[in-house]
Design an enzyme around this catalytic site. Structure first.
Site, short mmCIF file in Angstrom:
data_model
loop_
_atom_site.label_atom_id
_atom_site.label_comp_id
_atom_site.label_asym_id
_atom_site.label_seq_id
_atom_site.Cartn_x
_atom_site.Cartn_y
_atom_site.Cartn_z
N GLY A 248 0.54 -1.64 0.20
CA GLY A 248 -0.22 -0.27 0.38
C GLY A 248 1.12 1.02 0.22
O GLY A 248 0.50 2.68 -0.69
N ASP A 249 2.10 1.09 0.63
CA ASP A 249 2.67 2.06 0.78
C ASP A 249 3.36 2.52 -0.31
O ASP A 249 4.04 3.86 -0.87
CB ASP A 249 3.93 2.06 1.80
CG ASP A 249 3.10 1.31 3.13
OD1 ASP A 249 2.26 1.95 3.69
OD2 ASP A 249 4.23 1.39 3.71
#
Length: 303
Positions: A248-249
Protein backbone atom coordinates in the site's frame (compact mmCIF):
# COMPACT_ATOMS: atom_id res chain seq x y z
CA UNK A 1 9.73 18.34 -3.02
CA UNK A 2 7.90 15.41 -1.45
CA UNK A 3 8.18 15.07 2.31
CA UNK A 4 7.21 11.86 4.08
CA UNK A 5 6.24 11.95 7.74
CA UNK A 6 6.73 8.77 9.81
CA UNK A 7 6.00 9.48 13.45
CA UNK A 8 6.77 5.95 14.68
CA UNK A 9 9.40 4.35 12.40
CA UNK A 10 10.73 0.85 12.97
CA UNK A 11 13.18 -1.84 12.13
CA UNK A 12 11.14 -4.57 10.48
CA UNK A 13 12.68 -7.87 11.60
CA UNK A 14 11.47 -10.56 9.19
CA UNK A 15 11.66 -14.11 10.53
CA UNK A 16 10.97 -17.15 8.31
CA UNK A 17 10.31 -20.66 9.57
CA UNK A 18 8.12 -23.57 8.42
CA UNK A 19 5.81 -23.47 11.42
CA UNK A 20 5.47 -21.44 14.61
CA UNK A 21 4.78 -23.57 17.70
CA UNK A 22 3.88 -21.62 20.82
CA UNK A 23 5.57 -22.70 24.04
CA UNK A 24 8.53 -24.31 22.28
CA UNK A 25 11.89 -23.24 20.84
CA UNK A 26 11.45 -22.33 17.17
CA UNK A 27 14.45 -22.10 14.84
CA UNK A 28 14.23 -19.74 11.91
CA UNK A 29 15.30 -20.69 8.40
CA UNK A 30 16.19 -17.13 7.36
CA UNK A 31 15.87 -13.54 8.52
CA UNK A 32 16.05 -9.98 7.20
CA UNK A 33 16.13 -6.56 8.81
CA UNK A 34 14.64 -3.64 6.88
CA UNK A 35 14.08 0.00 7.75
CA UNK A 36 10.35 0.32 8.26
CA UNK A 37 7.46 2.69 8.65
CA UNK A 38 4.81 3.65 6.13
CA UNK A 39 6.21 7.07 5.23
CA UNK A 40 9.73 5.65 5.05
CA UNK A 41 8.49 2.98 2.63
CA UNK A 42 7.08 5.77 0.47
CA UNK A 43 10.46 7.51 0.41
CA UNK A 44 12.25 4.28 -0.50
CA UNK A 45 9.98 3.62 -3.48
CA UNK A 46 10.19 7.25 -4.59
CA UNK A 47 13.97 6.89 -4.67
CA UNK A 48 13.66 3.84 -6.90
CA UNK A 49 11.47 5.91 -9.23
CA UNK A 50 14.12 8.63 -9.40
CA UNK A 51 12.03 11.03 -7.29
CA UNK A 52 13.68 12.92 -4.45
CA UNK A 53 12.03 13.10 -1.06
CA UNK A 54 12.90 14.07 2.49
CA UNK A 55 11.88 11.67 5.25
CA UNK A 56 11.07 13.16 8.63
CA UNK A 57 9.56 12.13 11.95
CA UNK A 58 11.20 10.82 15.14
CA UNK A 59 14.26 8.56 15.51
CA UNK A 60 16.20 7.47 18.59
CA UNK A 61 18.75 5.04 19.98
CA UNK A 62 20.78 2.36 18.20
CA UNK A 63 17.68 1.24 16.32
CA UNK A 64 17.12 4.78 15.09
CA UNK A 65 20.73 4.88 13.91
CA UNK A 66 20.10 1.68 11.91
CA UNK A 67 17.13 3.36 10.21
CA UNK A 68 19.13 6.54 9.56
CA UNK A 69 22.07 4.60 8.10
CA UNK A 70 19.76 2.54 5.91
CA UNK A 71 18.09 5.59 4.43
CA UNK A 72 21.38 7.39 3.82
CA UNK A 73 22.77 4.28 2.13
CA UNK A 74 19.88 4.47 -0.34
CA UNK A 75 20.51 8.16 -0.97
CA UNK A 76 17.30 9.31 0.70
CA UNK A 77 17.20 12.76 2.29
CA UNK A 78 16.45 12.77 6.03
CA UNK A 79 15.48 15.42 8.56
CA UNK A 80 14.35 13.55 11.67
CA UNK A 81 13.96 14.83 15.22
CA UNK A 82 16.24 12.91 17.60
CA UNK A 83 14.41 11.41 20.59
CA UNK A 84 15.66 9.90 23.86
CA UNK A 85 14.25 6.37 23.59
CA UNK A 86 14.89 3.67 21.03
CA UNK A 87 13.01 3.49 17.75
CA UNK A 88 10.84 0.37 17.87
CA UNK A 89 11.40 -3.09 16.36
CA UNK A 90 8.51 -4.85 14.64
CA UNK A 91 8.79 -8.62 14.32
CA UNK A 92 7.13 -10.16 11.27
CA UNK A 93 6.92 -13.94 11.54
CA UNK A 94 6.37 -15.69 8.22
CA UNK A 95 5.44 -19.31 8.90
CA UNK A 96 2.38 -21.45 8.12
CA UNK A 97 0.51 -18.32 9.19
CA UNK A 98 1.80 -14.74 9.27
CA UNK A 99 2.13 -13.22 12.74
CA UNK A 100 3.25 -9.73 13.68
CA UNK A 101 4.52 -8.41 17.01
CA UNK A 102 4.87 -4.62 16.78
CA UNK A 103 6.90 -2.56 19.21
CA UNK A 104 5.45 0.31 21.21
CA UNK A 105 7.94 2.99 20.20
CA UNK A 106 9.39 5.95 22.12
CA UNK A 107 7.63 8.53 24.24
CA UNK A 108 7.76 11.94 22.53
CA UNK A 109 8.36 15.00 24.68
CA UNK A 110 6.65 18.35 24.09
CA UNK A 111 9.98 19.84 23.02
CA UNK A 112 10.54 17.09 20.44
CA UNK A 113 7.03 17.52 19.06
CA UNK A 114 7.61 21.26 18.77
CA UNK A 115 10.85 20.62 16.87
CA UNK A 116 8.93 18.53 14.30
CA UNK A 117 6.28 21.22 13.96
CA UNK A 118 9.01 23.76 13.21
CA UNK A 119 10.35 21.54 10.43
CA UNK A 120 6.90 21.09 8.88
CA UNK A 121 6.30 24.85 9.01
CA UNK A 122 9.11 25.29 6.47
CA UNK A 123 7.36 23.51 3.58
CA UNK A 124 6.03 25.58 0.67
CA UNK A 125 3.13 25.60 -1.75
CA UNK A 126 5.35 23.66 -4.20
CA UNK A 127 5.59 20.68 -1.85
CA UNK A 128 3.58 17.52 -1.16
CA UNK A 129 3.66 16.05 2.33
CA UNK A 130 2.76 12.39 2.87
CA UNK A 131 1.37 11.50 6.31
CA UNK A 132 1.11 7.77 6.91
CA UNK A 133 0.83 5.26 9.72
CA UNK A 134 0.13 5.43 13.42
CA UNK A 135 1.51 7.96 15.89
CA UNK A 136 3.57 7.21 19.02
CA UNK A 137 1.45 5.99 21.91
CA UNK A 138 1.68 9.13 24.04
CA UNK A 139 0.65 11.44 21.18
CA UNK A 140 -2.24 9.50 19.68
CA UNK A 141 -3.42 9.86 16.10
CA UNK A 142 -5.23 13.09 16.94
CA UNK A 143 -1.83 14.80 16.66
CA UNK A 144 -2.15 14.52 12.89
CA UNK A 145 -4.81 17.23 12.99
CA UNK A 146 -2.22 19.70 14.27
CA UNK A 147 0.54 18.59 11.91
CA UNK A 148 -1.61 18.58 8.78
CA UNK A 149 -2.95 22.03 9.65
CA UNK A 150 0.62 23.38 9.83
CA UNK A 151 1.44 22.01 6.39
CA UNK A 152 -1.78 23.22 4.80
CA UNK A 153 -1.19 26.69 6.22
CA UNK A 154 1.96 26.83 4.05
CA UNK A 155 -0.10 25.97 0.95
CA UNK A 156 1.34 22.46 0.49
CA UNK A 157 -0.68 19.48 -0.68
CA UNK A 158 -1.10 16.51 1.68
CA UNK A 159 -1.48 12.80 1.09
CA UNK A 160 -3.10 10.95 4.00
CA UNK A 161 -2.71 7.18 4.32
CA UNK A 162 -4.72 6.40 7.45
CA UNK A 163 -7.50 4.14 8.62
CA UNK A 164 -10.83 4.73 10.34
CA UNK A 165 -11.49 7.94 12.20
CA UNK A 166 -8.01 9.32 11.49
CA UNK A 167 -8.75 9.11 7.77
CA UNK A 168 -12.16 10.74 8.23
CA UNK A 169 -10.64 13.57 10.28
CA UNK A 170 -8.07 14.23 7.55
CA UNK A 171 -10.77 14.88 4.93
CA UNK A 172 -11.38 18.36 6.35
CA UNK A 173 -7.94 19.31 4.96
CA UNK A 174 -8.86 18.30 1.37
CA UNK A 175 -6.03 15.78 0.90
CA UNK A 176 -4.67 15.19 -2.57
CA UNK A 177 -5.10 11.45 -1.98
CA UNK A 178 -6.54 8.99 0.52
CA UNK A 179 -6.11 5.25 -0.03
CA UNK A 180 -8.12 2.87 2.13
CA UNK A 181 -8.60 -0.72 0.98
CA UNK A 182 -12.14 -1.98 0.44
CA UNK A 183 -12.27 -3.62 3.89
CA UNK A 184 -11.24 -0.37 5.60
CA UNK A 185 -13.74 1.57 3.49
CA UNK A 186 -16.49 -0.82 4.55
CA UNK A 187 -15.56 -0.47 8.22
CA UNK A 188 -15.73 3.33 7.96
CA UNK A 189 -19.32 3.21 6.76
CA UNK A 190 -20.39 0.05 8.62
CA UNK A 191 -20.84 -2.07 5.52
CA UNK A 192 -19.39 -5.21 3.95
CA UNK A 193 -18.29 -4.22 0.46
CA UNK A 194 -17.74 -6.84 -2.23
CA UNK A 195 -19.51 -5.43 -5.28
CA UNK A 196 -17.59 -2.93 -7.41
CA UNK A 197 -20.58 -0.60 -7.74
CA UNK A 198 -21.05 -0.52 -3.96
CA UNK A 199 -17.36 0.19 -3.41
CA UNK A 200 -17.53 3.02 -5.95
CA UNK A 201 -20.53 4.61 -4.23
CA UNK A 202 -18.90 4.52 -0.80
CA UNK A 203 -15.62 5.87 -2.19
CA UNK A 204 -17.51 8.83 -3.65
CA UNK A 205 -18.58 9.75 -0.13
CA UNK A 206 -14.92 10.34 0.77
CA UNK A 207 -14.67 12.60 -2.26
CA UNK A 208 -17.74 14.55 -1.14
CA UNK A 209 -16.21 14.89 2.34
CA UNK A 210 -13.09 16.59 1.01
CA UNK A 211 -10.65 14.22 -0.69
CA UNK A 212 -9.44 15.24 -4.15
CA UNK A 213 -8.59 11.68 -5.23
CA UNK A 214 -9.60 8.38 -3.65
CA UNK A 215 -7.91 5.07 -4.43
CA UNK A 216 -9.54 1.91 -3.11
CA UNK A 217 -7.09 -1.00 -3.22
CA UNK A 218 -8.73 -4.40 -3.51
CA UNK A 219 -5.73 -6.75 -3.28
CA UNK A 220 -6.10 -9.39 -6.00
CA UNK A 221 -9.23 -7.75 -7.39
CA UNK A 222 -7.59 -4.57 -8.72
CA UNK A 223 -7.91 -0.96 -7.65
CA UNK A 224 -10.43 1.84 -8.06
CA UNK A 225 -9.66 5.55 -8.52
CA UNK A 226 -12.46 8.02 -7.89
CA UNK A 227 -11.97 11.65 -8.94
CA UNK A 228 -14.32 14.60 -9.31
CA UNK A 229 -14.35 13.99 -13.08
CA UNK A 230 -14.71 10.20 -13.35
CA UNK A 231 -14.06 6.77 -11.86
CA UNK A 232 -11.36 4.43 -13.18
CA UNK A 233 -10.73 0.74 -12.56
CA UNK A 234 -7.29 -0.85 -12.75
CA UNK A 235 -7.66 -4.52 -13.62
CA UNK A 236 -5.91 -7.04 -11.35
CA UNK A 237 -2.52 -8.40 -12.39
CA UNK A 238 -1.76 -12.07 -11.83
CA UNK A 239 1.31 -13.14 -9.90
CA UNK A 240 2.58 -14.77 -6.70
CA UNK A 241 2.07 -12.62 -3.63
CA UNK A 242 5.21 -12.75 -1.50
CA UNK A 243 4.93 -9.62 0.59
CA UNK A 244 1.92 -7.71 1.86
CA UNK A 245 4.10 -5.33 3.93
CA UNK A 246 4.66 -2.09 2.05
CA UNK A 247 2.42 -2.76 -0.95
CA UNK A 248 0.00 0.00 0.00
CA UNK A 249 2.85 2.39 0.78
CA UNK A 250 4.34 1.61 -2.63
CA UNK A 251 1.02 2.47 -4.28
CA UNK A 252 0.99 5.82 -2.48
CA UNK A 253 4.55 6.51 -3.63
CA UNK A 254 3.78 5.69 -7.25
CA UNK A 255 0.72 7.93 -7.29
CA UNK A 256 2.35 10.86 -5.46
CA UNK A 257 5.55 10.72 -7.49
CA UNK A 258 3.68 10.66 -10.79
CA UNK A 259 0.99 13.25 -10.12
CA UNK A 260 3.55 15.85 -9.05
CA UNK A 261 5.04 15.84 -12.54
CA UNK A 262 2.20 14.72 -14.83
CA UNK A 263 -0.79 16.26 -13.00
CA UNK A 264 -2.67 13.29 -14.52
CA UNK A 265 -4.50 11.15 -11.92
CA UNK A 266 -4.99 8.25 -14.35
CA UNK A 267 -1.28 8.07 -15.15
CA UNK A 268 -0.61 8.38 -11.42
CA UNK A 269 -2.99 5.46 -10.79
CA UNK A 270 -1.07 3.32 -13.27
CA UNK A 271 2.23 4.00 -11.53
CA UNK A 272 0.59 3.47 -8.14
CA UNK A 273 -0.75 0.07 -9.21
CA UNK A 274 2.60 -0.86 -10.77
CA UNK A 275 4.52 -0.01 -7.59
CA UNK A 276 2.03 -1.65 -5.23
CA UNK A 277 1.76 -4.82 -7.29
CA UNK A 278 5.51 -5.11 -7.83
CA UNK A 279 6.12 -4.88 -4.08
CA UNK A 280 3.43 -7.48 -3.39
CA UNK A 281 5.27 -9.82 -5.77
CA UNK A 282 8.70 -9.09 -4.18
CA UNK A 283 10.43 -10.11 -0.94
CA UNK A 284 11.06 -6.47 0.00
CA UNK A 285 10.00 -3.20 -1.59
CA UNK A 286 10.08 -3.56 -5.38
CA UNK A 287 13.04 -2.58 -7.53
CA UNK A 288 12.66 -0.19 -10.46
CA UNK A 289 13.16 -2.79 -13.20
CA UNK A 290 10.31 -4.92 -11.84
CA UNK A 291 8.07 -1.87 -11.34
CA UNK A 292 8.57 -0.96 -15.02
CA UNK A 293 7.81 -4.54 -16.04
CA UNK A 294 4.54 -4.50 -14.08
CA UNK A 295 3.67 -1.02 -15.39
CA UNK A 296 3.48 -2.48 -18.91
CA UNK A 297 0.75 -4.86 -17.66
CA UNK A 298 -1.46 -2.24 -16.02
CA UNK A 299 -4.85 -1.84 -17.72
CA UNK A 300 -7.12 1.03 -16.66
CA UNK A 301 -10.71 1.40 -17.84
CA UNK A 302 -13.10 4.28 -17.26
CA UNK A 303 -16.32 3.25 -15.51
Amino acid sequence: MIYTVTLNPSIDFIVRLPQLTLGEVNRMESEDKFVGGKGINVSRILKRLGKDSIATGFLGGFTGQFVKDGLLAEGIGIDFVKVDQDTRINVKIKADQETEVNGLGPTITPEQLEALKEKLARVTAEDVVVFAGSAPHNLGNSIYQDLIAIVKAQGAEVVCDFEGQTLLDSLAFEPLLVKPNHHELGMIFGKTLTDLDDIQQEAKKLLEMGAKNVIISMAGDGALLVTAEATYFARPIKGQVKNSVGAGDSMVAGFAGSIMTTKDPVEALKWGVACGTATAFSDDLAELSFIKEIYQQVEVVKL
